[in-house]
Write a protein that holds these residues in place. Structure first.
Motif, PDB file in Angstrom:
ATOM      1  N   GLN A  25      69.505   2.639  11.601  1.00 54.16           N
ATOM      2  CA  GLN A  25      69.874   2.154  12.921  1.00 54.16           C
ATOM      3  C   GLN A  25      71.263   1.539  12.864  1.00 54.16           C
ATOM      4  O   GLN A  25      71.477   0.545  12.178  1.00 54.16           O
ATOM      5  CB  GLN A  25      68.849   1.144  13.424  1.00 54.16           C
ATOM      6  CG  GLN A  25      67.506   1.787  13.694  1.00 54.16           C
ATOM      7  CD  GLN A  25      66.520   0.833  14.330  1.00 54.16           C
ATOM      8  OE1 GLN A  25      66.641  -0.375  14.222  1.00 54.16           O
ATOM      9  NE2 GLN A  25      65.530   1.390  14.999  1.00 54.16           N
ATOM     10  N   GLU A  27      74.691   0.628  15.524  1.00 51.66           N
ATOM     11  CA  GLU A  27      75.181   0.565  16.900  1.00 51.66           C
ATOM     12  C   GLU A  27      76.258   1.620  17.079  1.00 51.66           C
ATOM     13  O   GLU A  27      77.070   1.848  16.179  1.00 51.66           O
ATOM     14  CB  GLU A  27      75.741  -0.819  17.208  1.00 51.66           C
ATOM     15  CG  GLU A  27      74.675  -1.870  17.309  1.00 51.66           C
ATOM     16  CD  GLU A  27      75.226  -3.211  17.771  1.00 51.66           C
ATOM     17  OE1 GLU A  27      76.363  -3.260  18.276  1.00 51.66           O
ATOM     18  OE2 GLU A  27      74.506  -4.191  17.618  1.00 51.66           O
ATOM     19  N   PHE A  38      76.352   1.497  25.010  1.00 47.13           N
ATOM     20  CA  PHE A  38      76.091   1.213  23.606  1.00 47.13           C
ATOM     21  C   PHE A  38      74.656   1.612  23.319  1.00 47.13           C
ATOM     22  O   PHE A  38      73.742   1.220  24.042  1.00 47.13           O
ATOM     23  CB  PHE A  38      76.322  -0.266  23.293  1.00 47.13           C
ATOM     24  CG  PHE A  38      77.768  -0.640  23.287  1.00 47.13           C
ATOM     25  CD1 PHE A  38      78.573  -0.330  22.189  1.00 47.13           C
ATOM     26  CD2 PHE A  38      78.329  -1.279  24.370  1.00 47.13           C
ATOM     27  CE1 PHE A  38      79.916  -0.660  22.183  1.00 47.13           C
ATOM     28  CE2 PHE A  38      79.676  -1.619  24.375  1.00 47.13           C
ATOM     29  CZ  PHE A  38      80.469  -1.304  23.286  1.00 47.13           C
ATOM     30  N   THR A  40      71.748   2.929  19.937  1.00 43.39           N
ATOM     31  CA  THR A  40      71.398   2.769  18.530  1.00 43.39           C
ATOM     32  C   THR A  40      70.996   4.123  17.975  1.00 43.39           C
ATOM     33  O   THR A  40      70.260   4.880  18.631  1.00 43.39           O
ATOM     34  CB  THR A  40      70.230   1.779  18.385  1.00 43.39           C
ATOM     35  OG1 THR A  40      70.609   0.530  18.956  1.00 43.39           O
ATOM     36  CG2 THR A  40      69.853   1.569  16.928  1.00 43.39           C
TER      37      THR A  40
END
Length: 122
Positions: A25, A27, A38, A40
């Motif tokens: 994970q 960003e 934004f 993940t």
């Protein structure tokens, strides 16, 4: 089991990806003509990424993705195309990176990152 009652190994799904991927994970800043958000990652490879998104874009959308890999000095910027989406939870989409729109240095950094994750897990 087969008709004689012997256990039979289920056929394995054929992996369609050519590049090794890592479940991680990170960003990421995603941008297409309709949105800038934004998100993940769910997994990543040098050739693409799975991104978690409550409202995944339609396949065929051209996009840009910017992310920061741990251990790298600069942000990576890649161009890609949405190739698959899943609307049910966990919702998301697959972004295939465009080889022409991704600098060789970015692909190499992605490859190093994925290999490093696999080296730790082995």
């Amino acid at each position: 089991m087969d008709h004689a009652g012997q256990a039979v190994e289920a056929p394995r799904r054929r992996e369609r990806r050519g590049a090794r991927r890592a479940r991680v994970q990170l960003e990421a800043a995603y941008e297409d003509p309709e949105r800038q958000v934004f998100l993940t990652t769910g997994d990543i490879s040098e050739s693409g990424a799975w991104l978690l998104a409550p409202d995944p874009p339609a396949p065929g959308n051209a996009a840009r993705l910017t992310l920061e890999l741990p251990g790298e000095d600069a942000f990576l910027r890649v161009r890609g195309t949405v190739v698959r989406r899943r609307a049910e939870q966990p919702a998301g989409f697959a972004l295939r990176f465009d080889p022409e729109g991704t600098r060789p240095e970015a692909r190499a950094a992605l490859r190093r990152f994925v290999e490093a994750i696999h080296a730790v897990g082995e």
